[in-house]
Design a protein around this motif. Structure first.
Motif, PDB file in Angstrom:
ATOM      1  N   PRO A 300       0.760  -1.384  -0.124  1.00 27.82           N
ATOM      2  CA  PRO A 300       0.115   0.043  -0.004  1.00 27.82           C
ATOM      3  C   PRO A 300       0.920   1.335   0.088  1.00 27.82           C
ATOM      4  O   PRO A 300       0.542   2.255  -0.687  1.00 27.82           O
ATOM      5  N   SER A 301       1.867   1.258   0.837  1.00 29.58           N
ATOM      6  CA  SER A 301       2.757   2.454   1.047  1.00 29.58           C
ATOM      7  C   SER A 301       3.507   2.684  -0.520  1.00 29.58           C
ATOM      8  O   SER A 301       3.838   4.064  -0.982  1.00 29.58           O
ATOM      9  N   ILE A 302       3.906   1.735  -0.984  1.00 28.93           N
ATOM     10  CA  ILE A 302       4.458   1.702  -2.478  1.00 28.93           C
ATOM     11  C   ILE A 302       3.797   2.444  -3.387  1.00 28.93           C
ATOM     12  O   ILE A 302       3.901   3.209  -4.312  1.00 28.93           O
ATOM     13  N   ILE A 303       2.508   1.901  -3.474  1.00 34.82           N
ATOM     14  CA  ILE A 303       1.211   2.431  -4.265  1.00 34.82           C
ATOM     15  C   ILE A 303       1.054   3.822  -4.306  1.00 34.82           C
ATOM     16  O   ILE A 303       0.873   4.453  -4.973  1.00 34.82           O
ATOM     17  N   ASN A 304       1.034   4.041  -2.919  1.00 38.61           N
ATOM     18  CA  ASN A 304       0.923   5.433  -2.534  1.00 38.61           C
ATOM     19  C   ASN A 304       1.687   6.350  -3.103  1.00 38.61           C
ATOM     20  O   ASN A 304       1.551   7.743  -3.231  1.00 38.61           O
ATOM     21  N   MET A 305       2.840   5.888  -3.302  1.00 41.05           N
ATOM     22  CA  MET A 305       4.040   6.773  -3.955  1.00 41.05           C
ATOM     23  C   MET A 305       3.821   7.003  -5.404  1.00 41.05           C
ATOM     24  O   MET A 305       4.846   7.462  -6.133  1.00 41.05           O
ATOM     25  N   GLY A 306       2.802   6.450  -5.989  1.00 39.77           N
ATOM     26  CA  GLY A 306       2.351   6.595  -7.435  1.00 39.77           C
ATOM     27  C   GLY A 306       3.240   5.555  -8.425  1.00 39.77           C
ATOM     28  O   GLY A 306       3.783   5.639  -9.465  1.00 39.77           O
ATOM     29  N   ILE A 307       3.591   4.529  -7.643  1.00 41.36           N
ATOM     30  CA  ILE A 307       4.365   3.284  -8.231  1.00 41.36           C
ATOM     31  C   ILE A 307       3.495   2.311  -8.519  1.00 41.36           C
ATOM     32  O   ILE A 307       2.489   1.847  -7.698  1.00 41.36           O
ATOM     33  N   ASN A 308       3.631   1.574  -9.985  1.00 41.18           N
ATOM     34  CA  ASN A 308       2.654   0.317 -10.009  1.00 41.18           C
ATOM     35  C   ASN A 308       3.665  -0.825  -9.954  1.00 41.18           C
ATOM     36  O   ASN A 308       4.980  -0.584 -10.033  1.00 41.18           O
ATOM     37  N   ILE A 309       3.037  -1.981  -9.676  1.00 39.05           N
ATOM     38  CA  ILE A 309       3.848  -3.262  -9.167  1.00 39.05           C
ATOM     39  C   ILE A 309       3.270  -4.385 -10.003  1.00 39.05           C
ATOM     40  O   ILE A 309       1.939  -4.523 -10.102  1.00 39.05           O
ATOM     41  N   VAL A 310       4.246  -5.239 -10.376  1.00 37.40           N
ATOM     42  CA  VAL A 310       3.836  -6.724 -10.966  1.00 37.40           C
ATOM     43  C   VAL A 310       4.519  -7.619 -10.223  1.00 37.40           C
ATOM     44  O   VAL A 310       5.677  -7.689 -10.144  1.00 37.40           O
ATOM     45  N   VAL A 311       3.790  -8.598  -9.988  1.00 40.75           N
ATOM     46  CA  VAL A 311       4.565  -9.795  -9.165  1.00 40.75           C
ATOM     47  C   VAL A 311       4.291 -11.304 -10.193  1.00 40.75           C
ATOM     48  O   VAL A 311       3.167 -11.589 -10.484  1.00 40.75           O
ATOM     49  N   LEU A 312       5.321 -11.773 -10.633  1.00 42.18           N
ATOM     50  CA  LEU A 312       5.162 -12.953 -11.127  1.00 42.18           C
ATOM     51  C   LEU A 312       5.648 -14.263 -10.393  1.00 42.18           C
ATOM     52  O   LEU A 312       6.878 -14.360 -10.323  1.00 42.18           O
ATOM     53  N   GLY A 313       4.694 -15.079 -10.146  1.00 43.61           N
ATOM     54  CA  GLY A 313       5.326 -16.309  -9.491  1.00 43.61           C
ATOM     55  C   GLY A 313       4.258 -17.057  -8.682  1.00 43.61           C
ATOM     56  O   GLY A 313       3.007 -16.799  -8.589  1.00 43.61           O
ATOM     57  N   THR A 314       5.041 -18.454  -8.206  1.00 39.58           N
ATOM     58  CA  THR A 314       3.926 -19.094  -7.464  1.00 39.58           C
ATOM     59  C   THR A 314       4.665 -19.663  -6.010  1.00 39.58           C
ATOM     60  O   THR A 314       6.010 -19.453  -5.956  1.00 39.58           O
ATOM     61  N   GLY A 315       3.938 -20.177  -5.399  1.00 41.31           N
ATOM     62  CA  GLY A 315       4.479 -20.837  -4.126  1.00 41.31           C
ATOM     63  C   GLY A 315       3.457 -20.938  -2.932  1.00 41.31           C
ATOM     64  O   GLY A 315       2.706 -21.535  -3.144  1.00 41.31           O
ATOM     65  N   ASP A 316       3.994 -20.516  -1.725  1.00 44.36           N
ATOM     66  CA  ASP A 316       3.217 -20.877  -0.652  1.00 44.36           C
ATOM     67  C   ASP A 316       1.692 -20.287  -0.712  1.00 44.36           C
ATOM     68  O   ASP A 316       1.168 -19.096  -1.053  1.00 44.36           O
ATOM     69  N   GLN A 317       0.761 -21.125  -0.403  1.00 42.44           N
ATOM     70  CA  GLN A 317      -0.609 -20.648  -0.508  1.00 42.44           C
ATOM     71  C   GLN A 317      -1.034 -19.546   0.253  1.00 42.44           C
ATOM     72  O   GLN A 317      -1.701 -18.626  -0.449  1.00 42.44           O
ATOM     73  N   LYS A 318      -0.544 -19.185   1.406  1.00 39.18           N
ATOM     74  CA  LYS A 318      -0.878 -17.973   2.184  1.00 39.18           C
ATOM     75  C   LYS A 318      -0.505 -16.760   1.362  1.00 39.18           C
ATOM     76  O   LYS A 318      -1.231 -15.849   1.312  1.00 39.18           O
ATOM     77  N   TYR A 319       0.672 -16.628   0.630  1.00 37.36           N
ATOM     78  CA  TYR A 319       1.157 -15.871   0.001  1.00 37.36           C
ATOM     79  C   TYR A 319       0.396 -15.739  -1.135  1.00 37.36           C
ATOM     80  O   TYR A 319      -0.003 -14.230  -1.674  1.00 37.36           O
ATOM     81  N   GLU A 320       0.027 -16.796  -2.044  1.00 33.64           N
ATOM     82  CA  GLU A 320      -0.752 -16.652  -3.229  1.00 33.64           C
ATOM     83  C   GLU A 320      -2.083 -15.642  -2.778  1.00 33.64           C
ATOM     84  O   GLU A 320      -2.666 -15.001  -3.618  1.00 33.64           O
ATOM     85  N   SER A 321      -2.655 -16.217  -1.840  1.00 37.11           N
ATOM     86  CA  SER A 321      -4.023 -15.631  -1.611  1.00 37.11           C
ATOM     87  C   SER A 321      -3.949 -14.207  -1.063  1.00 37.11           C
ATOM     88  O   SER A 321      -4.798 -13.364  -1.371  1.00 37.11           O
ATOM     89  N   LYS A 322      -2.930 -13.785  -0.432  1.00 38.41           N
ATOM     90  CA  LYS A 322      -2.913 -12.426   0.027  1.00 38.41           C
ATOM     91  C   LYS A 322      -2.659 -11.416  -1.137  1.00 38.41           C
ATOM     92  O   LYS A 322      -3.101 -10.547  -1.319  1.00 38.41           O
ATOM     93  N   LEU A 323      -1.737 -11.969  -2.018  1.00 41.66           N
ATOM     94  CA  LEU A 323      -1.351 -11.281  -3.360  1.00 41.66           C
ATOM     95  C   LEU A 323      -2.683 -11.134  -4.075  1.00 41.66           C
ATOM     96  O   LEU A 323      -2.820  -9.846  -4.640  1.00 41.66           O
ATOM     97  N   SER A 324      -3.261 -12.110  -4.447  1.00 43.08           N
ATOM     98  CA  SER A 324      -4.825 -11.979  -5.147  1.00 43.08           C
ATOM     99  C   SER A 324      -5.684 -10.971  -4.278  1.00 43.08           C
ATOM    100  O   SER A 324      -6.205 -10.266  -4.892  1.00 43.08           O
TER     101      SER A 324
END
Ligand code: ADP
Length: 459
Positions: A300-324
């Protein structure tokens, strides 16, 4: 006569790749071969592997229960590196599926027997990689004429298993250190290898400490005279923005401005509106090691700085669902590509302004080098190989670093990058510093040749 090296690995790009181990197993042997080392690779024949030109060899091998094992062979056309594949039903279709202890113990056992019965080619050195191959130095301990070099790519995974399992495969366990009826493959390799290496100088220091050793610091301290760090390189023919067919526009350091078209192309693919601001990417496995919790807290803080983010990846279910969830909350500024795709990873290296790597620990890390080769500026935590490759505070600046695993420190580093990005001339200098440095295996492969020679008493 050239030195003969058997390179043993659980992964090999592009045939079977989970992470950096696959890239290293492919690129370093190629470079060694160029330097006249007769290096041959031995991997399990997972059934998903597709390789051209496989020939079944005549070599007769059995598993401990008398089952015949087929051994296949092929030669990489360009480099001439020979690859042997050992076929056994226990290897299944991919590396880290099923009973890993059973599977890799079998791989070690079959590899040792294969090396011993193949009278046509006996290596001077067996080069093992990570715990999956850690029993081999023990199995080969009576063959002192063959040297053992063990490389730690990641000390977190060690291969702890019941001694009964080894006994069930008729392995003589008399000389093994057993604790709570268990052995530890990485510990075995540390004890029985002639040389222990790891993939950056900084990580070679870190693994001697309690904080980074995952319990093996005492063992490593006892063998510290054997420990050496040699930085990984990258395959600069595969990772080459001037020849990369998957990019909309190819470019090199002399025309970095062309890169901008790849950024626009990536923004379009991600369905982001064009913005003047930074575009930050991550191409990573989504596990604790990679600092994904720190990323998630910081988005949220990064986006607040006017920055866009892309994440490519798979792994731990807990991180996948938080990123979704985050993607649902910030659909215009955050994109989560929840899959593994080499082509898109290249397009990310060529299209983002920065690659963020907030790892808790990073033995070497390849993606920061891929990023720099493609003119994306890395923002990294100063650990392991990230600390050895990314420079912030002098005229050779090629990226941004933060020391502590803290959100404030990460945000501060991004802030510095954001400021620098406003000054296009300065930004281009940073990009050039990254692109111009030679990240290939050339320098490190020479160090490897010297280390092989030293182990063979040829220095
Ligand atoms: P590790 O071996 O710990 O995963 P490295 O940085 O050494 O980390 O190597 C990671 C390799 O895996 C790189 O080649 C990187 O591009 C690749 N990779 C990781 N995630 C993905 C993904 N989702 N899609 C494509 N490639 C990926």
């Amino acid at each position: 006569m050239s030195t003969k090296v058997a390179w043993i690995s659980a992964e090999l790009a592009p045939f079977v790749k989970v992470g950096g181990l696959a890239d290293v197993s492919s690129a370093l042997p190629k470079e060694l071969k160029r330097l006249n080392v007769d290096v041959r690779i031995i991997i399990p024949y997972y059934t998903n592997i597709v390789i051209n030109g496989l020939q079944r060899t005549e070599i007769y091998l059995e598993d401990p229960f008398g089952e015949e094992i087929q051994i296949y062979e092929t030669k990489d056309e360009l480099s001439g590196v020979i690859i042997y594949l050992l076929k056994h039903p226990i290897f299944l279709d991919e590396p880290y599926k099923g009973d890993l202890n059973a599977k890799f113990t079998m791989f070690n056992l079959l590899t040792a027997n294969f090396i011993l019965i193949n009278k046509k080619w006996t290596p001077d050195i067996i080069h093992t990689n990570d715990w999956h191959t850690g029993l081999l130095p023990y199995l080969m301990r009576k063959h002192k004429e063959i040297k053992n070099i063990f490389t730690i790519h990641n000390i977190a995974f060690q291969g702890k298993m019941s001694i009964d399992h080894l006994k069930s495969l008729f392995i003589d366990v008399d000389e093994l250190e057993i604790s709570n009826n268990e052995v530890n493959f990485m510990k075995i390799a540390i004890g029985f290898s002639d040389q222990i290496t790891t993939v950056s100088e900084k990580y070679a220091e870190e693994i001697l400490t309690r904080e980074y050793s995952f319990g093996l610091d005492d063992d490593l301290q006892n063998h510290s005279n054997k420990v050496v760090g040699i930085l990984n390189g990258i395959d600069s023919s595969i990772y080459d923005p001037s020849g990369d067919e998957v990019l909309l526009v190819k470019y090199d350091v002399k025309n970095i401005q062309k890169r901008f078209e790849n950024k626009i192309d990536l923004l379009n693919k991600l369905e982001f509106k064009y913005s003047e601001g930074l575009l930050i990417g991550l191409t990573t496995r989504l596990y604790d090691q990679k600092g994904i919790d720190l990323l998630i807290d910081s988005i949220p803080s990064i986006i607040n700085m006017g920055i866009n983010i892309v994440v490519l990846g798979t792994g731990d279910q807990k991180y996948e669902s938080k990123l979704s969830d985050i993607e649902k909350k910030f659909p215009n500024n955050f994109k989560f590509l929840n899959y593994y795709n080499e082509k898109i990873s290249h397009q990310i290296f060529a299209g983002v302004d920065c690659l963020l790597i907030p790892s808790r620990y990073e033995p070497c890390g390849l993606t920061q080098m891929y990023a720099m080769r493609y003119g994306a500026v890395p923002i990294v935590r100063a650990t392991g190989g990230l600390a050895d490759t990314v420079i912030e505070n002098n005229s050779k600046q090629n990226g941004f670093l933060f020391e502590k695993y803290l959100m404030d420190d990460l945000i501060f580093a991004i802030n510095r990058a954001n400021k620098a990005f406003e000054n296009k001339i300065k930004w281009m200098e940073i990009q050039k510093n990254g692109m111009q440095r030679d990240w290939s295996w050339k320098k490190s492969a020479l160090k490897w040749v010297n280390l092989y020679n030293k182990n063979l008493g040829n220095d």
